[in-house]
Enzyme design. Structure first.
Site, PDB file in Angstrom:
ATOM      1  N   LYS A  49      -1.486   8.891   9.145  1.00  0.00           N
ATOM      2  CA  LYS A  49      -2.124   8.174  10.460  1.00  0.00           C
ATOM      3  C   LYS A  49      -1.250   6.867  10.840  1.00  0.00           C
ATOM      4  CE  LYS A  49      -6.277  10.744   9.793  1.00  0.00           C
ATOM      5  NZ  LYS A  49      -7.287  10.186   9.258  1.00  0.00           N
ATOM      6  N   GLY A  50      -0.999   6.413   9.677  1.00  0.00           N
ATOM      7  CA  GLY A  50      -0.644   4.863   9.689  1.00  0.00           C
ATOM      8  C   GLY A  50       0.372   4.357  10.642  1.00  0.00           C
ATOM      9  N   GLU A 106       8.181   5.035   8.883  1.00  0.00           N
ATOM     10  CA  GLU A 106       7.205   4.747   8.049  1.00  0.00           C
ATOM     11  C   GLU A 106       6.338   3.467   8.274  1.00  0.00           C
ATOM     12  OE1 GLU A 106       5.014   5.676   5.962  1.00  0.00           O
ATOM     13  OE2 GLU A 106       5.691   7.228   4.643  1.00  0.00           O
ATOM     14  N   ASP A 110       5.119   1.349  -0.542  1.00  0.00           N
ATOM     15  CA  ASP A 110       4.345   0.456  -1.648  1.00  0.00           C
ATOM     16  C   ASP A 110       5.267   1.000  -3.021  1.00  0.00           C
ATOM     17  OD1 ASP A 110       2.679  -1.119  -2.954  1.00  0.00           O
ATOM     18  OD2 ASP A 110       1.097   0.715  -2.772  1.00  0.00           O
ATOM     19  N   LYS A 138       6.613  -3.350   0.394  1.00  0.00           N
ATOM     20  CA  LYS A 138       6.017  -4.347  -0.837  1.00  0.00           C
ATOM     21  C   LYS A 138       7.128  -3.872  -1.980  1.00  0.00           C
ATOM     22  CE  LYS A 138       1.292  -3.600  -0.030  1.00  0.00           C
ATOM     23  NZ  LYS A 138       0.179  -3.043  -0.774  1.00  0.00           N
ATOM     24  N   PHE A 159      -2.953  -6.065  -0.128  1.00  0.00           N
ATOM     25  CA  PHE A 159      -3.516  -4.938   0.707  1.00  0.00           C
ATOM     26  C   PHE A 159      -3.682  -5.365   2.091  1.00  0.00           C
ATOM     27  CE2 PHE A 159      -6.257  -1.480   2.113  1.00  0.00           C
ATOM     28  CZ  PHE A 159      -5.835  -0.627   1.765  1.00  0.00           C
ATOM     29  N   ASP A 166      -5.031   1.104   7.645  1.00  0.00           N
ATOM     30  CA  ASP A 166      -6.585   1.323   7.366  1.00  0.00           C
ATOM     31  C   ASP A 166      -7.019   0.684   6.056  1.00  0.00           C
ATOM     32  OD1 ASP A 166      -5.739   3.506   5.920  1.00  0.00           O
ATOM     33  OD2 ASP A 166      -7.706   4.052   5.864  1.00  0.00           O
ATOM     34  N   ARG A 172      -7.448   0.171  12.034  1.00  0.00           N
ATOM     35  CA  ARG A 172      -6.140   0.633  12.448  1.00  0.00           C
ATOM     36  C   ARG A 172      -5.742   0.188  13.771  1.00  0.00           C
ATOM     37  NH1 ARG A 172      -4.469   4.849   9.023  1.00  0.00           N
ATOM     38  NH2 ARG A 172      -6.138   6.342   8.328  1.00  0.00           N
TER      39      ARG A 172
HETATM   40  P1  5GP Z   1       3.408   4.810  -1.609  1.00  0.00           P
HETATM   41  O1  5GP Z   1       3.674   6.178  -2.109  1.00  0.00           O
HETATM   42  O2  5GP Z   1       4.685   3.945  -1.162  1.00  0.00           O
HETATM   43  O3  5GP Z   1       2.691   3.935  -2.607  1.00  0.00           O
HETATM   44  O4  5GP Z   1       2.148   4.866  -0.597  1.00  0.00           O
HETATM   45  C1  5GP Z   1       2.494   4.338   0.744  1.00  0.00           C
HETATM   46  C2  5GP Z   1       1.147   4.737   1.250  1.00  0.00           C
HETATM   47  O5  5GP Z   1      -0.003   4.008   0.742  1.00  0.00           O
HETATM   48  C3  5GP Z   1       1.231   4.247   2.886  1.00  0.00           C
HETATM   49  O6  5GP Z   1       1.720   5.250   3.641  1.00  0.00           O
HETATM   50  C4  5GP Z   1      -0.177   3.920   3.032  1.00  0.00           C
HETATM   51  O7  5GP Z   1      -1.121   4.774   3.379  1.00  0.00           O
HETATM   52  C5  5GP Z   1      -0.748   3.429   1.717  1.00  0.00           C
HETATM   53  N1  5GP Z   1      -0.842   1.931   1.511  1.00  0.00           N
HETATM   54  C6  5GP Z   1       0.106   1.195   0.604  1.00  0.00           C
HETATM   55  N2  5GP Z   1       0.029   0.061   0.806  1.00  0.00           N
HETATM   56  C7  5GP Z   1      -0.768  -0.136   1.696  1.00  0.00           C
HETATM   57  C8  5GP Z   1      -1.841  -1.540   2.119  1.00  0.00           C
HETATM   58  O8  5GP Z   1      -1.180  -2.530   1.795  1.00  0.00           O
HETATM   59  N3  5GP Z   1      -2.724  -1.200   3.108  1.00  0.00           N
HETATM   60  C9  5GP Z   1      -2.937   0.024   3.518  1.00  0.00           C
HETATM   61  N4  5GP Z   1      -3.954   0.150   4.553  1.00  0.00           N
HETATM   62  N5  5GP Z   1      -2.242   1.196   2.897  1.00  0.00           N
HETATM   63  C10 5GP Z   1      -1.318   0.849   1.863  1.00  0.00           C
END
Ligand code: 5GP
Length: 195
Positions: A49-50, A106, A110, A138, A159, A166, A172
């Protein structure tokens, strides 16, 4: 957690990106994408949803014939602070992307595990091309290298919430991206409740 809409802004310790900074960046990304695709139709695939606010703003900043599609995924396995790279598809594409130029939209990259899965999944559907656009990156926490074509902002290993992102499904709807005050987090830390 009690929902206290009027207090949500009070939970923010620091604003990382203002509404104006985000709007300027979205306009810049939209112009770059429009120039790069040079009039060719593009299909934007966003991940709920982000990415919802970013998708809604970016699509209106792109001057191309475009279609949109939405997916929703969730990580499973792993522990509360690291995603495992195993991804479950909660909502799949609603139309074929075969021979289409596809751009993944996206909110944040992360570890890169979710996107890595998504890229492999979408490649299997034989698009003509597949590029990635993320509002936030990130790089400090990256576990898999993924070439990202369009990056809005590189942010430190914090974070963040707001503009779609969220914590416990809240925040959000904030117009900016910010960092929560430490006292807002539960015992599990900020990533215990992340998508
Ligand atoms: P990845 O698989 O790249 O580790 O995860 C990406 C997902 O983790 C993003 O789509 C998001 O939902 C969540 N995420 C990663 N970092 C953050 C952050 O700093 N804040 C929030 N709210 N969600 C994050």
């Amino acid at each position: 957690m009690a929902v206290r809409p009027a207090d949500l802004r009070d939970d923010i310790g620091q604003i990382l990106l203002s509404e104006e900074q985000i709007a300027a960046k979205v306009a810049e990304l939209g112009a770059r994408i429009s120039a790069d695709y040079a009039g060719r139709p593009v299909t934007l695939v966003s991940v709920l949803k982000g990415s919802l606010p970013f998708m809604a703003d970016l699509m209106r900043a792109i001057d191309l014939p475009l279609r949109i599609d939405l997916m929703e995924v969730s990580s499973y396995g792993g522990n509360s602070t690291e995603s495992s790279g195993l991804v479950r598809i909660l909502k799949d594409l609603s139309a074929s992307i075969e021979r289409e130029d596809v751009l993944i939209v996206e909110d944040i990259i992360d570890t890169g595990l979710t996107l890595n899965y998504l890229v492999r999944y979408l490649r299997g559907k034989n698009p003509a091309s597949l590029r990635i656009c993320t509002l936030l990156d990130k790089p400090a926490r990256r576990l898999v290298e993924i070439p990202v074509d369009y990056i809005g902002f590189e942010i430190p290993d914090q974070f963040v919430v707001g503009y779609g992102l969220d914590y416990g499904e809240l925040y959000r709807n904030l117009r900016f991206v910010g960092v929560l005050k430490p006292e807002v987090y539960g015992a599990g830390g900020p990533e215990a409740d992340a998508e």
